[in-house]
Scaffold this active site. Sequence first.
Site, mmCIF file in Angstrom:
data_model
loop_
_atom_site.group_PDB
_atom_site.id
_atom_site.type_symbol
_atom_site.label_atom_id
_atom_site.label_comp_id
_atom_site.label_asym_id
_atom_site.label_seq_id
_atom_site.Cartn_x
_atom_site.Cartn_y
_atom_site.Cartn_z
ATOM 1 N N ASP A 173 -12.630 3.014 -3.871
ATOM 2 C CA ASP A 173 -12.325 4.439 -4.013
ATOM 3 C C ASP A 173 -12.966 5.301 -2.931
ATOM 4 O O ASP A 173 -12.355 6.272 -2.484
ATOM 5 C CB ASP A 173 -12.730 4.931 -5.409
ATOM 6 C CG ASP A 173 -11.717 4.506 -6.473
ATOM 7 O OD1 ASP A 173 -10.555 4.252 -6.130
ATOM 8 O OD2 ASP A 173 -12.085 4.448 -7.666
ATOM 9 N N TYR A 205 -8.589 8.213 -12.595
ATOM 10 C CA TYR A 205 -9.969 8.165 -13.088
ATOM 11 C C TYR A 205 -10.799 9.362 -12.662
ATOM 12 O O TYR A 205 -10.694 9.815 -11.536
ATOM 13 C CB TYR A 205 -10.667 6.900 -12.587
ATOM 14 C CG TYR A 205 -10.811 5.855 -13.671
ATOM 15 C CD1 TYR A 205 -11.813 5.988 -14.619
ATOM 16 C CD2 TYR A 205 -9.958 4.768 -13.754
ATOM 17 C CE1 TYR A 205 -11.957 5.055 -15.631
ATOM 18 C CE2 TYR A 205 -10.090 3.828 -14.756
ATOM 19 C CZ TYR A 205 -11.092 3.978 -15.696
ATOM 20 O OH TYR A 205 -11.225 3.046 -16.692
#
Lengths: 674, 674
Positions: free
Chosen positions: A322, A410
């Site tokens: 990420d 998320y």
Amino acid sequence: MAMASTSKLLFIFLFSIFIIDSISSYEQHPLDPLSPEELNLTQTIVKDSFPYSNNTTLTFHYVGLDEPDKSLLLSWLSKPTNKPPPRRALVITRFNKQTHEFIIDLANRSIISNHVYAGYGYPTLGLDEQTEAIQLPLAYDPFIESTRIRGLNLSAIVCSTFTVGWFGKIGKKRVVKVQCFHMNDTVNLYLLPIEGIQMIVDLDEMKIIEYSDGFQVPVPNSEGTDYRLSKQKPPFGPRINRAAIMQPDGPGFQIDGHTIRWLNWVFHLSFDAQVGPIISLASIYDSEKHKYRSVLYRGHISELFVPYQDPTEDYYFKTYFDCGEFGCGLSAASLVPLADCPNNAVFMDGYHAGQNGKPVKVSNVFCIFERHAGDIMWRHTEFGIPDELITEVRPELSLVVRMVATVGNYDYILDWVFKPSGSINIQVGLSGILEVKATTYTHSDQIKEDVYGTLLTDNTIGLYHDHFFTYRLDLDIDGVDNSFVKHNLVTKIVTDNTTARKSYWTVVSETANTESEAKIRLGRKPAELVIVNPNKKTKPGNRHGYRLIPGPTARSLLLEDDYPQIRGAFTQYNVWVTPYNKSEKWAGGRYVDQSHGQDTLAVWSLRNREIDNKDIVLWYVIGIHHVPCQEDFPLMPTLSSGFELRPTNFFERSPVLKVIPPKPVTWPNCSASP
Amino acid sequence: MAMASTSKLLFIFLFSIFIIDSISSYEQHPLDPLSPEELNLTQTIVKDSFPYSNNTTLTFHYVGLDEPDKSLLLSWLSKPTNKPPPRRALVITRFNKQTHEFIIDLANRSIISNHVYAGYGYPTLGLDEQTEAIQLPLAYDPFIESTRIRGLNLSAIVCSTFTVGWFGKIGKKRVVKVQCFHMNDTVNLYLLPIEGIQMIVDLDEMKIIEYSDGFQVPVPNSEGTDYRLSKQKPPFGPRINRAAIMQPDGPGFQIDGHTIRWLNWVFHLSFDAQVGPIISLASIYDSEKHKYRSVLYRGHISELFVPYQDPTEDYYFKTYFDCGEFGCGLSAASLVPLADCPNNAVFMDGYHAGQNGKPVKVSNVFCIFERHAGDIMWRHTEFGIPDELITEVRPELSLVVRMVATVGNYDYILDWVFKPSGSINIQVGLSGILEVKATTYTHSDQIKEDVYGTLLTDNTIGLYHDHFFTYRLDLDIDGVDNSFVKHNLVTKIVTDNTTARKSYWTVVSETANTESEAKIRLGRKPAELVIVNPNKKTKPGNRHGYRLIPGPTARSLLLEDDYPQIRGAFTQYNVWVTPYNKSEKWAGGRYVDQSHGQDTLAVWSLRNREIDNKDIVLWYVIGIHHVPCQEDFPLMPTLSSGFELRPTNFFERSPVLKVIPPKPVTWPNCSASP
């Protein structure tokens, strides 16, 4: 703060006052993030270096402070009247399908270095190109046909970009996969995947270069997926009463530019597009030694590896990095006052470079607040002295620095929590939305195969996955030269009848001489792990140190030679220690998208460098295996984890013994609005 | 609460209002602790059963509610208009050097059973006899002579009792060791031990029966050991600003007797002399099913094993069982408003039987408060929908129930934390004072041998030790019949080229059929540990469950056949599951003082009973190895640990999706007192 002397106050939205306060004039600190002006200047310098460029082909993928050499910075710190280290920017751009890497000198407005990166891997994706890429399917005939066949409403379709990873073949193009969702009445797109369609977009060409429509699975029903308050139907609840923290003397911290002073702490907070919040130069005041003592030179999340565990054709590649692929800072959400942070929070803005190199402001990228959680700092009741009852208690207080990175579905809550006792707690929270797969199943009794996840509701499988939050912690305990000591707890067996005991444990200390001796899989051997300064000892002769108190954690369960694991090899261990090296800051490497894992912490560490009495960096991996459950649907209640850095023979004695308990707050004559 | 409708309020000491509120009239609940009246009645009944007794030889060592049979209680719960189960007391007394065990029927004022316990081990020490025992040395000539030789001031000496443990020999007398401290100008006695003197006191005879003075080590200097605010000298600090939680609508919970209702939770809180706080009948409201659903039938700390790791003559026996030997409830401290608990806390009192059987009140034995820690309950920012930015956030709120057990030098903060999402967090905090040993060493360079601890300051060694907080959790997930499932996370190796992945992990579930299959050493194998109700499934077919999310923990490092470890054998594993058995509530047994380890959780579990789809009890051991450090001197900043019980396919979906965020609080016109 101006509030301290005021006794009649309007207690409304304190934070708005503090924002103004916090951007008052200050001298730039060498570790400050690039200002909007500096970002603009950087863009101009870089752009001018491409005389034949036009705006459409030159894209900026990382612009950030090129951290000053540590020796220069430390030398300036020791004599701040001297000239600070030069302000430099590290810039990564794409131009004509090539990756360029620049170092820019901002004072001289010059390019110090400029080279084309020709290795494997690509820089962080830009936000604009992703926005562009997700529109492509909606004008792409085969996709339109696929949606028609499925009876989907094109206007309800939203697509997302997914990095493709690396699976043994050399990726010669900068591509992403695009998958789409049929929102239909909700904003919770992630729960409504359109299965069977695979699209590959070439980002440099900005076009769909591969398309396949393999199979059909109905999109799950959208009912009950929307999480917006405005879309909820009764019964609501549970009902929560109003509350607020009141601080009649104002907060206990001061913000001067990016420097935060709170009680016995001082540290610098900056924002970075890649890693989000960076805590630098954290020092704590020692009232016995009458000085601030260094603890943490620089600390930040370094990479966040999220491998999904579905090996099937449409899902196997989902092994995200990420921070390296999407940018943990680029993904920062603007924090919502009174919801993301309590009423006594102060907010700071952040700036990163847009894809065109121009500054983009993220309002409220950080919040800073004092946490009054009702904990106890220390206490003792003495029942043992005849005819005397003694009770001394000090309530706990901590300072929280928060950022939230929302990477697609998320939401990662990244907290740094400081305590007056000297502890630094690093906490992560996971919320947001699960990545799911549509299925025809509606009941687990129907499932006879591995579906790589949990059936959450009709036609919806929440996929198994992990999160590995990898922190880089350049601790400088009382100076740069530190060592990593394992205080192993070893059972001693008594055989000589000198005692009635048959066994006890004692500490057998072991200093890690090289990197290989500092790789640790937690849970194997009981040990206290301490970073010490071997050159600085307490009066009784203990080395000054900070110990790592791990939280619950996990390691990657993938095979070591599996491609995603080669790229995420830094998750083989929970703890690593490396010698300081300015270039080793991103555990997954500098060009993570489609990387081959050649530039990771695990590779750097193979050199097995010496780490005893050196400037060393501690790396800690918070691992979370996530087996989704129905409570995670349609939006996950926060799941938390973390670890603690705690002074251990750093002070001669408790640094909070002499805390004076604050006086109770009394507010006569308040009128609470209904 | 009465406050809700009031808008003009005097916000001073809210808790004092709530105390009054909380003791309003209510109907007695079958799980309520014995009231002062019931304690008096019990004392009378027991006393009357010893017609030849006089007050000096009949002593009460445990008086508590004899928990109603679970079946009776559940049957009453299902129809509360029926007669509740009979109120009974369990009483353990000593009379004429014998241990008597009674069951008393309070309604009939009758003795249901009365028998003499003739096995190994003795009941919990009484507070009065310990107070008496620690005075004995001060009038004991050999001791007076020993102090004279050492040049100590007798009036500055305070002694303490220490349980003797069991080391292979049968202890035919109820004895304790007594060790003394030379306070000299401080109240921090524990840091000033008088070494070399060993005394054994026979508690039944109340006299010193063994005395030895082996060697001399000077008592450490008392300077800087006092922790009282009044004794501190500048520089003070760090300085903490005033703060308070304001709740204009009052707290979100109601207390009716011992029943606490908060948001979607309801539970019963009682006080017990042995284990302190007991949470019973914790149920959570399911707004989809329109009913409360059971989670926890009964949960409490069961034993707290604290083995020290110094095997030498004067220290080897220090292997305490704080709940069984000293009483975790008997050791409860009165909580200090605004210090032990925040300003919005409500307090409850507790009662236990004194050694004479008469009720003893512990004011403020519990506090209950809503924690506004600034955490996030859930959030999502949606960046992925073109031309739309969505952010939904709900701030977290939790309810804390706190007790502090101060067992001699140590203060244990025992928290139960409830969340609206259904999680129960069990947290422990350790503060207080280290157990130290005096030494001639002043610098670690002088130390060439194992001293079993850390040199903290001149002449003072903080001894290595452990804390094993062992919790008994009778979970009843949606009913009594539950199973314990290990969802093992297993690496799957792909060999058939069906995917580009070489590996992934999946869940291989395993239901523990018998007790031996449920003993778990954490950190060995990745697994999710879930208590499920195999008879109740969600719509997609998942079994209703709660999972155990361990915190950092540890196991005992002693040899299994070492005597203290035989007694504390329940610390060999972190997790145990047993079938419900009313008599199995204290993991170290009923007569722990000098026990031989014949009545422990580990022994019960050897029967290897069936636990699948049965009424089962989960046991969890929070283990902490403690290597003392200088910051722990002279009073330890709190060290925290804990674990979480989290709903996992218990609800069909997130139970907090429909929480309405509370309105912001605005207080115009407050005048804050300076």
